[in-house]
Motif scaffolding. Structure first.
Motif, PDB file in Angstrom:
ATOM      1  N   HIS A 177      -2.144   1.552  -4.898  1.00  0.00           N
ATOM      2  CA  HIS A 177      -1.626   0.472  -5.100  1.00  0.00           C
ATOM      3  C   HIS A 177      -0.864   0.066  -6.374  1.00  0.00           C
ATOM      4  N   HIS A 232       0.799  -1.409  -0.230  1.00  0.00           N
ATOM      5  CA  HIS A 232       0.056   0.173  -0.114  1.00  0.00           C
ATOM      6  C   HIS A 232       1.026   1.276   0.088  1.00  0.00           C
ATOM      7  N   HIS A 288      -3.942   7.198  -1.506  1.00  0.00           N
ATOM      8  CA  HIS A 288      -3.558   5.594  -1.037  1.00  0.00           C
ATOM      9  C   HIS A 288      -3.846   5.036  -2.410  1.00  0.00           C
ATOM     10  N   LEU A 346     -10.862  -3.181   0.105  1.00  0.00           N
ATOM     11  CA  LEU A 346      -9.641  -4.013   0.791  1.00  0.00           C
ATOM     12  C   LEU A 346     -10.157  -4.851   1.839  1.00  0.00           C
TER      13      LEU A 346
HETATM   14 CU   LIG Z   1      -3.913   0.201   0.268  1.00  0.00          CU
END
Ligand SMILES: [Cu+2]
Length: 316
Positions: free
Chosen positions: A127, A112, A125, A224
């Motif tokens: 990925h 992350h 945030h 998630l």
């Molecule tokens: Cu994440």
């Protein structure tokens, strides 16, 4: 909107995070008690390296270091130009000096990446995707200013770690002054409120409530593996805390909103900026808050104190 949605704070990465600093859900307990106790008992008296490492890992907040536990965050660029899709790449160098390619999945991802502008005016945030050689790539939407990147991961066979690195974005900018505490956040027509007070050294219940057009949102979607992801960053040093609710979608108890509950414990009466990622109707949005913890900066119950940190006899 009964409180049945009470999700216990799920402080995965937390054990080592604020070392008694943040978080500790009931389900988790005082994870750092043991190593911290060792630390206190033996500080400065011939503690062997192993114990020192354990103690450090438990007492130092995450995200403050570019290298920790043998892992290093190697950013391919220190300076970039602003843009909405700025390429960024990096590797995580392992104890053997080579890029790590084997990761355990945490919260559905191998790594992350959190990006925050140091004046808290930007947050992402994302990925990144890893190539076979261990190079991670992604794009960021960044404005001019000083940014901090956090890589949150768990290499196979190692403890979870969060490393931090700086990214400068070219251009003139006006740094934003610290904001007053803010417990209501509006994003894309959603209003999220934060109830509960952070108190230094004490477990605090934080309830985040999501509404849209005045109506409670009761069909939040799993993102998630949870209904909410909360990141807390300490003002002043951007110490990083990644908190997840304990309840899981589909566990028969956890309701999909409007409330998402966390339990958090912070070490000092400082200001924290909190970011909640939540997903609804297929879109992930982020609500931002500022909360100042009350109380005094007493040593954590684990026995750790500021004085105990940082004199690691050479700290390798
Ligand atoms: Cu994440």
């Amino acid at each position: 909107m009964s409180v049945t949605t009470k999700l216990v704070g799920f402080l995965v990465a937390l054990a080592a995070v604020f070392g008694g600093a943040v978080g500790i859900g009931r389900a988790v307990g005082p994870i750092d008690a043991s190593p911290a106790a060792d630390h206190g008992d033996m500080s400065g008296h011939g503690m062997d390296d192993m114990k020192m490492d354990e103690a450090d890992a438990a007492s130092i907040p995450k995200g403050l270091m570019v290298s920790q536990n043998g892992y290093s965050f190697r950013l391919d660029q220190a300076i970039v130009s602003p843009g909405t899709a700025v390429p960024v790449s990096f590797t995580i160098e392992g104890p053997d000096g080579r890029p790590v390619t084997e990761y355990d999945v945490q919260h559905e991802k191998q790594l992350h990446l959190i990006a925050v502008r140091r004046d808290f005016t930007g947050f992402q945030h994302v990925h990144p995707v890893m190539a076979e050689d261990g190079t991670w790539t992604t794009t960021l939407d960044v404005t001019a200013g000083q940014w901090r990147l956090f890589a949150d991961f768990k290499a196979v066979g190692a403890d979870p770690v969060t490393l931090g690195n700086d990214l400068a974005v070219r251009g003139d900018y006006a740094p934003a002054a610290p904001t007053a505490d803010s417990r209501t956040s509006t994003v894309d027509g959603y209003t999220v409120t934060l109830d509960g007070d952070l108190a230094a050294g004490q477990e605090a219940k934080l309830t985040l409530t999501v509404t849209r057009d005045g109506e409670p949102v009761t069909d939040l979607q799993p993102y998630l593996g949870a209904y909410g992801h909360l990141v807390a960053l300490r003002a002043g040093d951007l110490a990083y805390l990644h908190v997840h609710p304990d309840g899981s979608p589909g566990d028969g108890e956890t309701e999909p909103g409007p409330d998402v509950v966390f339990f958090a414990e912070v070490p000092s009466p400082t200001r924290y900026n909190l970011y909640l990622d939540f997903k609804h109707e297929g879109v992930v949005r982020t609500a931002a808050f500022t909360v100042t913890a009350t109380g005094s900066a007493a040593p954590s119950p684990s026995g750790d104190s500021e004085a105990d940190n940082g004199h690691a006899d050479g700290a390798h």
